[in-house]
Scaffold this motif. Structure first.
Motif, PDB file in Angstrom:
ATOM      1  N   LYS A   4       0.868  -1.229   0.049  1.00  0.00           N
ATOM      2  CA  LYS A   4      -0.061  -0.011   0.002  1.00  0.00           C
ATOM      3  C   LYS A   4       0.726   1.412  -0.077  1.00  0.00           C
ATOM      4  CE  LYS A   4      -3.893  -2.143   2.404  1.00  0.00           C
ATOM      5  NZ  LYS A   4      -4.411  -2.473   3.806  1.00  0.00           N
TER       6      LYS A   4
ATOM      7  N   ILE B  97      -5.118   8.176  -1.465  1.00  0.00           N
ATOM      8  CA  ILE B  97      -5.883   7.477  -0.462  1.00  0.00           C
ATOM      9  C   ILE B  97      -7.595   7.638  -0.210  1.00  0.00           C
ATOM     10  CG2 ILE B  97      -3.955   6.997   1.363  1.00  0.00           C
ATOM     11  CD1 ILE B  97      -5.014   9.691   2.671  1.00  0.00           C
ATOM     12  N   ASP B 108      -5.291   1.777   0.834  1.00  0.00           N
ATOM     13  CA  ASP B 108      -5.867   1.753   1.903  1.00  0.00           C
ATOM     14  C   ASP B 108      -4.964   2.060   3.080  1.00  0.00           C
ATOM     15  OD1 ASP B 108      -7.672   1.752   4.119  1.00  0.00           O
ATOM     16  OD2 ASP B 108      -8.043  -0.161   3.953  1.00  0.00           O
ATOM     17  N   ILE B 109      -4.214   3.048   3.356  1.00  0.00           N
ATOM     18  CA  ILE B 109      -3.139   3.202   4.374  1.00  0.00           C
ATOM     19  C   ILE B 109      -3.763   3.453   5.680  1.00  0.00           C
ATOM     20  CG2 ILE B 109      -1.403   4.705   4.973  1.00  0.00           C
ATOM     21  CD1 ILE B 109      -0.882   5.146   2.174  1.00  0.00           C
ATOM     22  N   ASN B 110      -3.518   2.787   6.656  1.00  0.00           N
ATOM     23  CA  ASN B 110      -4.076   2.695   8.049  1.00  0.00           C
ATOM     24  C   ASN B 110      -3.570   4.057   8.839  1.00  0.00           C
ATOM     25  OD1 ASN B 110      -1.425   2.228   8.475  1.00  0.00           O
ATOM     26  ND2 ASN B 110      -1.685   0.394   9.683  1.00  0.00           N
ATOM     27  N   GLY B 112      -3.971   7.164   7.193  1.00  0.00           N
ATOM     28  CA  GLY B 112      -4.522   8.010   6.048  1.00  0.00           C
ATOM     29  C   GLY B 112      -4.539   9.347   6.504  1.00  0.00           C
ATOM     30  N   SER B 170     -10.739   4.962  13.631  1.00  0.00           N
ATOM     31  CA  SER B 170      -9.623   4.652  12.619  1.00  0.00           C
ATOM     32  C   SER B 170      -9.265   5.801  11.740  1.00  0.00           C
ATOM     33  CB  SER B 170     -10.459   3.699  11.396  1.00  0.00           C
ATOM     34  OG  SER B 170      -9.468   3.097  10.514  1.00  0.00           O
ATOM     35  N   SER B 172      -7.823   5.139   8.760  1.00  0.00           N
ATOM     36  CA  SER B 172      -8.000   4.976   7.264  1.00  0.00           C
ATOM     37  C   SER B 172      -9.371   5.252   6.600  1.00  0.00           C
ATOM     38  CB  SER B 172      -8.173   3.573   7.159  1.00  0.00           C
ATOM     39  OG  SER B 172      -9.074   3.100   6.324  1.00  0.00           O
ATOM     40  N   LYS B 175     -12.057   3.113   6.264  1.00  0.00           N
ATOM     41  CA  LYS B 175     -12.849   2.628   7.485  1.00  0.00           C
ATOM     42  C   LYS B 175     -13.893   3.690   7.536  1.00  0.00           C
ATOM     43  CE  LYS B 175     -10.385  -1.186   8.899  1.00  0.00           C
ATOM     44  NZ  LYS B 175      -8.911  -1.067   8.704  1.00  0.00           N
TER      45      LYS B 175
END
Lengths: 143, 320
Positions: A4, B97, B108-110, B112, B170, B172, B175
């Motif tokens: 990613k 993103i 989908d960077i956590n 973001g 979250s 992301s 999410k």
């Protein structure tokens, strides 16, 4: 996760390549040569500029910059707590998480109140001659 | 076919679609803005090039390619050339993103939201370097103004994001959109939305916060000394930033691609263009702030409001 992030990096590289392409194509299309020496001067509404523009600027800018760095770092520290907050509530650790958020926000708020009280948030800072003049006006008004 | 190779190929195609689509939107956004202005001022706007002026952005683009590129003798050459590139690149980056529909997103960077903040931080460098390297008084003042404005409002922007993260649990964006299935974030986060929207206007340097390029006092602000394609990059970067900010507001507050009947992508586009229209509407309705007022609004109104929003959200989350 690495894939990613690699995607994001690739996207960035593509974006840079696009920008370079846009700058490079023009090279073959636009006219060359510069007929006037005046084109080299900085634009000052047809006046000859007296000095270079790299002068000392209002120090208020740097105070805002310092305030920004402090606040931004604190915000960055709030984010991890904010992410786990929902999960901790479900695990009945809500009180702890809430206290953490509250302490962070209160520290942030105290910082803001301090800056505000020191008049560092005002563009034209009240000090020196200004203070005395203004307090005189105030005291006259009150009496 | 090798699955890894297939993934890479699909990602490459997606990147091409996103960059191409974004450039198309940005080009036609210039036409949209001119048309909206025209109708607000009871004029017709561009209508000579193509039907309803539809070819105008293409004509403008071609013209800019043919313009003479002057790099004045008095500038710091390296920074002068790099500055517009930073602005344009960082204006495009948020799209990596943003989920455009349920399936279509690049990455989908956590973290973001942190990435978004980092991108907008680097964006500040672009305009500040443009102002400093130009060695012109107008550019210098414009560049310093834009820097202090952007950093003042970035604090409010980041604090509004904290409210969102608290509510959704979250960072992301995918999410965050999924968490808005039952109710859009704009309802529980209404204070945060107001703070975010005002801060976004300031980050985009649009009226009532367009002090950095106040044309009556600063000629053109930080890009006074730029010409040809480098000027075009600033101009495009401004509109790309506008598109990105609308897409972020749509994703974070207005439920992203979610909506009944129509496919997700259509909903995303509809919401994004409504936000864009509101940005343009505001631009031609309000006058400009004074600089001390502008800094005052950022620090004394938006930051406390955003902190209040965090407190309210944290308490609400316990009971809901």
């Amino acid at each position: 996760m690495i894939f990613k992030l690699a995607t994001a990096l690739t996207f960035g590289v593509f974006a840079v390549l696009f920008v370079l392409l846009a700058l490079w194509i023009g090279k073959f299309l636009r006219p060359k040569g510069r007929p006037f020496a005046e084109k080299d001067y900085p634009y000052e509404c047809a006046e000859r500029p007296l000095m270079p523009a790299w002068f000392n600027y209002n120090p208020r800018f740097y105070i805002y910059a310092i305030a920004f760095i402090i606040f931004d770092i604190e915000v960055a520290f709030i984010f991890p707590v904010a992410v786990v907050y929902k999960k901790w509530l479900e695990a009945h650790l809500g009180g702890l998480a809430f206290m953490e958020i509250a302490i962070f926000s209160i520290i942030l708020f105290i910082g803001l109140v301090y800056l505000w009280g020191k008049h560092d948030l005002e563009w034209i800072r009240v000090m020196g001659l200004w203070t005395s003049k203004r307090s005189e006006v105030k005291s006259h008004g009150q009496s | 076919m090798n699955p890894v190779f297939r993934d890479v190929l699909i990602t490459g195609v997606k990147i091409a679609i996103v960059i191409g689509g974004m450039l198309g939107v940005v080009a036609y956004l210039t036409l949209m803005e001119r048309k909206v202005v025209a109708y607000i001022q009871e004029r017709l706007g561009p209508n000579r090039v193509g039907p309803w002026g539809l070819l105008q952005p293409i004509a403008d683009g071609i013209k800019l390619f043919f313009k003479e590129d002057v790099i004045p003798a008095h500038v710091d050459k390296v920074l002068y050339v790099i500055a517009p590139m930073i602005v344009m690149t960082m204006a495009v980056m948020p799209f990596v993103i943003i989920p455009f529909s349920k399936r279509f997103y690049l990455s989908d960077i956590n973290v973001g939201i942190l990435l978004l903040l980092a991108i907008s931080g680097i964006n500040t460098y672009g305009v500040l370097l443009a102002g400093l390297s130009s060695n012109s008084k107008y550019s210098m003042i414009g560049g310093l103004r834009v820097a202090s404005q952007l950093i003042s409002y970035e604090v409010a922007l980041a604090l509004a994001f904290v409210g969102i993260v608290l509510w959704s649990g979250s960072m992301s964006l995918v999410k965050i959109v999924e968490a808005q299935h039952t109710i859009w974030n704009i309802v529980p986060q209404i204070i945060g939305f107001i703070v975010f929207f005002i801060a976004a206007l300031a980050e985009l340097n649009r009226i009532p916060f367009d002090l950095p390029e106040a044309e009556a006092e600063l000629v053109a602000g930080y890009h006074t000394e730029y010409s040809s394609m480098k000027f075009a990059l600033f101009y495009l970067g401004e509109y790309a930033n506008l598109t990105a900010m609308s897409a972020i507001i749509t994703t974070v507050y207005l439920g992203g691609w979610q909506g009944p009947w129509l496919p997700g992508f259509v909903w995303f586009a509809i919401k994004m263009f409504i936000v864009l229209f509101v940005f343009m509407w505001i631009r031609w309705t309000y006058p400009r702030f004074r600089f001390d007022q502008l800094i005052g609004v950022g620090w004394k109104l938006l930051v406390p409001l955003a902190l209040l929003n965090i407190a309210i959200t944290a308490i609400l989350r316990i009971y809901i």
